[in-house]
Design a protein around this motif. Structure first.
Motif, PDB file in Angstrom:
ATOM      1  N   SER A  48       0.834  -1.205   0.000  1.00 54.25           N
ATOM      2  CA  SER A  48       0.000   0.000   0.000  1.00 54.25           C
ATOM      3  C   SER A  48       0.869   1.255   0.000  1.00 54.25           C
ATOM      4  O   SER A  48       0.498   2.275  -0.586  1.00 54.25           O
ATOM      5  CB  SER A  48      -0.942  -0.002   1.204  1.00 54.25           C
ATOM      6  N   PRO A  61      -7.683  -4.541  -1.214  1.00 54.50           N
ATOM      7  CA  PRO A  61      -6.340  -5.128  -1.223  1.00 54.50           C
ATOM      8  C   PRO A  61      -6.306  -6.503  -0.577  1.00 54.50           C
ATOM      9  O   PRO A  61      -7.203  -6.865   0.193  1.00 54.50           O
ATOM     10  CB  PRO A  61      -5.531  -4.119  -0.393  1.00 54.50           C
ATOM     11  N   TYR A 113      -1.688  -4.578  -3.333  1.00 50.57           N
ATOM     12  CA  TYR A 113      -2.555  -4.348  -4.485  1.00 50.57           C
ATOM     13  C   TYR A 113      -1.913  -4.933  -5.746  1.00 50.57           C
ATOM     14  O   TYR A 113      -0.694  -4.841  -5.940  1.00 50.57           O
ATOM     15  CB  TYR A 113      -2.775  -2.846  -4.704  1.00 50.57           C
ATOM     16  N   ASP A 157      -5.422  -3.598  -9.788  1.00 46.80           N
ATOM     17  CA  ASP A 157      -6.019  -2.795  -8.719  1.00 46.80           C
ATOM     18  C   ASP A 157      -5.551  -1.346  -8.803  1.00 46.80           C
ATOM     19  O   ASP A 157      -6.345  -0.411  -8.609  1.00 46.80           O
ATOM     20  CB  ASP A 157      -5.641  -3.356  -7.341  1.00 46.80           C
TER      21      ASP A 157
END
Length: 397
Positions: free
Chosen positions: A42, A68, A78, A82
């Protein structure tokens, strides 16, 4: 003493090496496995999007956007798909258009960046691959073209030419003089979201052999327009094309330079390399002058020299960099691509620094190399945005 025929000896060595490389590839990526890009933390995704990690957590908790994968310790990961979905969602609410999807808008022309150098070992393919992948991660629609018969760019993206391209599939099939294919037929999807590939192999040399025959026949066909004409077929599908040229100034390179809107020259800061570049520039100027006189478009948005494989602690290299900056001024990129064991170690597994798991490397070495590459690619991205009339990344977007 028994004398050997060198053609047979070299052929035997090539066959043995090819077999061993194929075995190596199957160990890394089994035949029934589809090569996939890793998931990103992230924190990495927040850096790519230009937002705070806490904001991504908030979106996740609210059920907005892709969810996620959560691993040990609550770390969130991710996929590349994504990241693209997040870009599309965030762009809808952005105050300035292009904040999260920075590619072309109405009236913007396709950027074709041709990466060249006359001398091997200048980091040309490493530069091309990392640039194409970073632009894709940043939300641009990218086409990577391997124009080098040695096909190192292709190998980095999972292709082994003598096994994967037995029936053609290179740019040669689209630019050959007899029965050329539509360009879309040689474009392959990569495992990188937003990045398509036209791989290369030895077939590309056929263009070097065919062109003198066509020129001597005086058919009126122009070799230097063939790449630009083909790129026009797919222009609407991409924001940026990155072309990795062969390390010589042949018909392929001249056609790529004629198709280019921008040129990036990689330079290793050693005296012999700079002397070689001097001869390359002289020859380039003379040959492209002939192409321009014949009607070729030689106007560019920008041309820059990129210092590659740079070692800051090397005194003679620093002298060469200072010499180049004094000679070429703003035409030398401000940032340099550092020489790093992290980049070469990643190459052993046919990966770039954007693909490898950072846990497999010395953290300081990895981060230093990544910071260098990101700085170079951000500077090039600024040039792309400027060519579209946007002063810099994040400004006027």
């Amino acid at each position: 003493m028994t004398r050997e025929r060198i053609d047979r000896l070299v052929g035997d060595h090539a066959a043995r090496l090819s077999e061993r490389l194929q075995s190596h590839r199957e160990q890394l990526f089994p035949p029934d496995a589809r090569r996939q890009l890793r998931r990103f933390t992230s924190g990495e995704v927040a850096d790519l999007l230009g937002v705070k990690d806490a904001y991504l957590r908030k979106l996740s908790l609210e059920g907005r956007g892709p969810q996620p994968e959560t691993r040990a310790g609550g770390r969130r990961y991710y996929s590349p798909e994504d990241i693209q979905a997040l870009r599309q969602m965030l762009e809808k609410g952005a105050k300035s258009p292009g904040t999260y999807l920075p590619g072309r808008r109405g009236g913007d022309h396709l950027q074709v960046i041709t990466v060249i150098n006359f001398k091997g070992g200048s980091g040309k393919t490493t530069t091309s691959a990392h640039l194409a992948q970073k632009l894709a991660l940043d939300g641009y629609r990218v086409l990577g073209v391997d124009l080098d018969p040695q096909a190192s760019f292709s190998a980095l993206h999972g292709f082994q030419p003598e096994f994967d391209l037995l029936d053609g599939g290179t740019l040669y099939d689209a630019i050959r003089y007899e029965d050329p294919l539509p360009l879309r037929q040689v474009i392959q999807k990569s495992y990188f979201t937003n990045l398509d590939i036209i791989p290369g192999n030895l077939d590309l040399m056929e263009f070097e052999h065919d062109t003198p025959r066509v020129l001597s026949a005086r058919t009126g066909e122009m070799f230097f327009t063939r790449i630009s004409e083909k790129l026009a077929e797919i222009e609407a599908d991409y924001d940026v094309v990155v072309i990795d040229c062969p390390p010589q100034l042949g018909f392929l390179t001249m056609a790529a330079l004629s198709a280019a809107t921008a040129v990036l020259v990689t330079v290793h800061p050693q005296m012999l390399d700079v002397m070689s570049m001097c001869q390359f520039l002289l020859m380039t100027s003379n040959l492209l002058g002939v192409v321009a006189d014949a009607g070729g478009d030689m106007s560019y948005d920008w041309m820059r020299y990129l210092v590659t494989r740079y070692e800051p602690g090397d005194g003679p290299q620093n002298q060469m960099v200072s010499f180049m900056r004094s000679m070429f001024g703003d035409h030398v990129l401000n940032h340099t691509a550092l020489k790093s064991t992290a980049i070469s170690d990643a190459g052993i597994t046919k990966q770039t620094l954007y693909e490898v798991e950072r846990s497999a490397f010395n953290r300081q070495t990895y981060e230093r190399a990544l910071e260098s590459l990101n700085a170079v690619n951000a500077e090039i991205e600024d040039l792309i945005q400027a060519a579209w009339g946007r002063t810099a990344r994040g400004e006027g977007r």
